[in-house]
Scaffold this active site. Sequence first.
Site, PDB file in Angstrom:
ATOM      1  N   ASN A  24       0.879  -1.180   0.000  1.00 44.76           N
ATOM      2  CA  ASN A  24       0.000   0.000   0.000  1.00 44.76           C
ATOM      3  C   ASN A  24       0.910   1.221   0.000  1.00 44.76           C
ATOM      4  O   ASN A  24       1.481   1.566   1.033  1.00 44.76           O
ATOM      5  CB  ASN A  24      -0.893  -0.028   1.257  1.00 44.76           C
ATOM      6  CG  ASN A  24      -1.697   1.257   1.408  1.00 44.76           C
ATOM      7  OD1 ASN A  24      -1.808   2.043   0.463  1.00 44.76           O
ATOM      8  ND2 ASN A  24      -2.248   1.476   2.585  1.00 44.76           N
ATOM      9  N   LYS A  62       0.176   4.235  -0.234  1.00 44.92           N
ATOM     10  CA  LYS A  62      -0.454   5.445   0.330  1.00 44.92           C
ATOM     11  C   LYS A  62      -0.199   6.631  -0.604  1.00 44.92           C
ATOM     12  O   LYS A  62      -0.103   6.438  -1.809  1.00 44.92           O
ATOM     13  CB  LYS A  62       0.049   5.711   1.742  1.00 44.92           C
ATOM     14  CG  LYS A  62      -0.025   4.486   2.642  1.00 44.92           C
ATOM     15  CD  LYS A  62       0.079   4.822   4.081  1.00 44.92           C
ATOM     16  CE  LYS A  62       0.202   3.546   4.882  1.00 44.92           C
ATOM     17  NZ  LYS A  62      -0.060   3.715   6.282  1.00 44.92           N
ATOM     18  N   HIS A 106      -9.665   1.220   4.677  1.00 45.65           N
ATOM     19  CA  HIS A 106      -8.393   1.394   5.402  1.00 45.65           C
ATOM     20  C   HIS A 106      -8.642   2.324   6.593  1.00 45.65           C
ATOM     21  O   HIS A 106      -9.439   3.263   6.499  1.00 45.65           O
ATOM     22  CB  HIS A 106      -7.337   1.992   4.459  1.00 45.65           C
ATOM     23  CG  HIS A 106      -5.954   1.963   5.049  1.00 45.65           C
ATOM     24  ND1 HIS A 106      -5.548   2.880   5.989  1.00 45.65           N
ATOM     25  CD2 HIS A 106      -4.919   1.119   4.857  1.00 45.65           C
ATOM     26  CE1 HIS A 106      -4.298   2.589   6.346  1.00 45.65           C
ATOM     27  NE2 HIS A 106      -3.893   1.523   5.676  1.00 45.65           N
ATOM     28  N   GLU A 146      -7.059   4.690   7.767  1.00 45.33           N
ATOM     29  CA  GLU A 146      -6.828   6.123   7.497  1.00 45.33           C
ATOM     30  C   GLU A 146      -8.043   6.746   6.824  1.00 45.33           C
ATOM     31  O   GLU A 146      -8.371   7.910   7.055  1.00 45.33           O
ATOM     32  CB  GLU A 146      -5.555   6.293   6.642  1.00 45.33           C
ATOM     33  CG  GLU A 146      -4.308   6.078   7.488  1.00 45.33           C
ATOM     34  CD  GLU A 146      -3.098   5.571   6.734  1.00 45.33           C
ATOM     35  OE1 GLU A 146      -3.071   5.647   5.494  1.00 45.33           O
ATOM     36  OE2 GLU A 146      -2.162   5.090   7.404  1.00 45.33           O
ATOM     37  N   GLU A 185      -5.773  -5.068  10.346  1.00 47.24           N
ATOM     38  CA  GLU A 185      -4.771  -4.032  10.576  1.00 47.24           C
ATOM     39  C   GLU A 185      -5.078  -3.311  11.889  1.00 47.24           C
ATOM     40  O   GLU A 185      -5.896  -2.379  11.908  1.00 47.24           O
ATOM     41  CB  GLU A 185      -4.793  -3.021   9.430  1.00 47.24           C
ATOM     42  CG  GLU A 185      -4.470  -3.600   8.085  1.00 47.24           C
ATOM     43  CD  GLU A 185      -3.806  -2.579   7.179  1.00 47.24           C
ATOM     44  OE1 GLU A 185      -2.698  -2.854   6.712  1.00 47.24           O
ATOM     45  OE2 GLU A 185      -4.370  -1.493   6.966  1.00 47.24           O
ATOM     46  N   GLY A 233       1.991   2.159  10.765  1.00 47.87           N
ATOM     47  CA  GLY A 233       2.931   3.267  10.642  1.00 47.87           C
ATOM     48  C   GLY A 233       3.578   3.666  11.958  1.00 47.87           C
ATOM     49  O   GLY A 233       4.198   4.723  12.067  1.00 47.87           O
ATOM     50  N   SER A 276       3.058  -2.282  10.374  1.00 48.79           N
ATOM     51  CA  SER A 276       4.504  -2.274  10.616  1.00 48.79           C
ATOM     52  C   SER A 276       5.181  -3.614  10.303  1.00 48.79           C
ATOM     53  O   SER A 276       6.089  -4.035  11.021  1.00 48.79           O
ATOM     54  CB  SER A 276       4.811  -1.826  12.053  1.00 48.79           C
ATOM     55  OG  SER A 276       4.350  -0.500  12.251  1.00 48.79           O
ATOM     56  N   GLY A 332       2.595  -1.199   4.310  1.00 50.69           N
ATOM     57  CA  GLY A 332       2.637   0.234   4.015  1.00 50.69           C
ATOM     58  C   GLY A 332       4.066   0.695   3.783  1.00 50.69           C
ATOM     59  O   GLY A 332       4.651   0.475   2.715  1.00 50.69           O
TER      60      GLY A 332
HETATM   61  C1  PEP Z   1      -0.982   0.143   5.893  1.00 45.66           C
HETATM   62  O1  PEP Z   1      -1.018   1.330   5.645  1.00 45.66           O
HETATM   63  O2  PEP Z   1      -1.849  -0.610   5.418  1.00 45.66           O
HETATM   64  C2  PEP Z   1       0.099  -0.353   6.744  1.00 45.66           C
HETATM   65  C3  PEP Z   1       0.035  -1.573   7.195  1.00 45.66           C
HETATM   66  O3  PEP Z   1       1.114   0.517   6.996  1.00 45.66           O
HETATM   67  P1  PEP Z   1       2.530   0.170   7.709  1.00 45.66           P
HETATM   68  O4  PEP Z   1       3.019  -1.119   7.124  1.00 45.66           O
HETATM   69  O5  PEP Z   1       3.413   1.332   7.367  1.00 45.66           O
HETATM   70  O6  PEP Z   1       2.250   0.054   9.164  1.00 45.66           O
END
Ligand code: PEP
Length: 250
Positions: free
Chosen positions: A9, A11, A95, A97, A167, A173, A212, A233
């Site tokens: 992803n 973003k 998601h 966000e 998630e 993040g 992460s 991400g």
């Molecule tokens: C995401 O945005 O779906 C995500 C898992 O981000 P990150 O891996 O940076 O935590």
Amino acid sequence: MRKKLVVGNWKMHGNLVENKQLLDALVTDQTELKNAQIAVCVPFPYLHSIKENLRQTNISWGAQNLSQFDKGAYTGEVSASMLKDFGCKYVIVGHSERRALFGETNQVVAEKFIAAQKMGLIPILCVGETLEQREDGLAEKIIEEQLSVVIELAGIDAFDKSVIAYEPVWAIGTGKTASPQQAQEVHASIRKGLRDKNREIADELAILYGGSVKASNATELFVMDDIDGGLIGGASLIASEFISICRAIK
Ligand code: PEP
């Protein structure tokens, strides 16, 4: 047998030059990644160039959002059929966000899930709890609510052609990853809930973990019984990290 899947992803990151460098590195490594199902979900403006760069490869692509509407006076929105025009296989819906920053409710997420499937796109439905909800012991209840609205609107059979991404919001993040046991526990409970409705669909459904994931923790997560890969991400923007994560699904 469920196939493992790793989805990047991106973003709101990237530009034409950086994207090309990243994709070139992934494509060069393709021979090694043959057994892995891999996809990247990119910002809308880059779908055209992604299609050009990836069409002869076994890496799929998709978007990070879509409109719940088919077409019409919805300034700034992008429909499922537009994504289809650019060869998208997947689209991320719900998601955290988008839920937190753009006010997407469970109902809107469910409508987007349906809009995606109507056009033959595979929705990657994101669910997960905040830290506060986890600390209050509400994680499973929140996830069940997020899923039940989609099940009510789309029907359990719709999960035949979809992917779920667990998630935990507190892990996205932040550098804090759920432990493999914590993630497995939630994945197993999601699968069990779905199994009560349709065993076959639940057993075939890919449930990804996101939050992460890095090269250094991917293997320990992906070996867990109900973790079928990852939604990645930050680490999906670094070629060497993403390639190592994809290798971890073997
Ligand atoms: C995401 O945005 O779906 C995500 C898992 O981000 P990150 O891996 O940076 O935590």
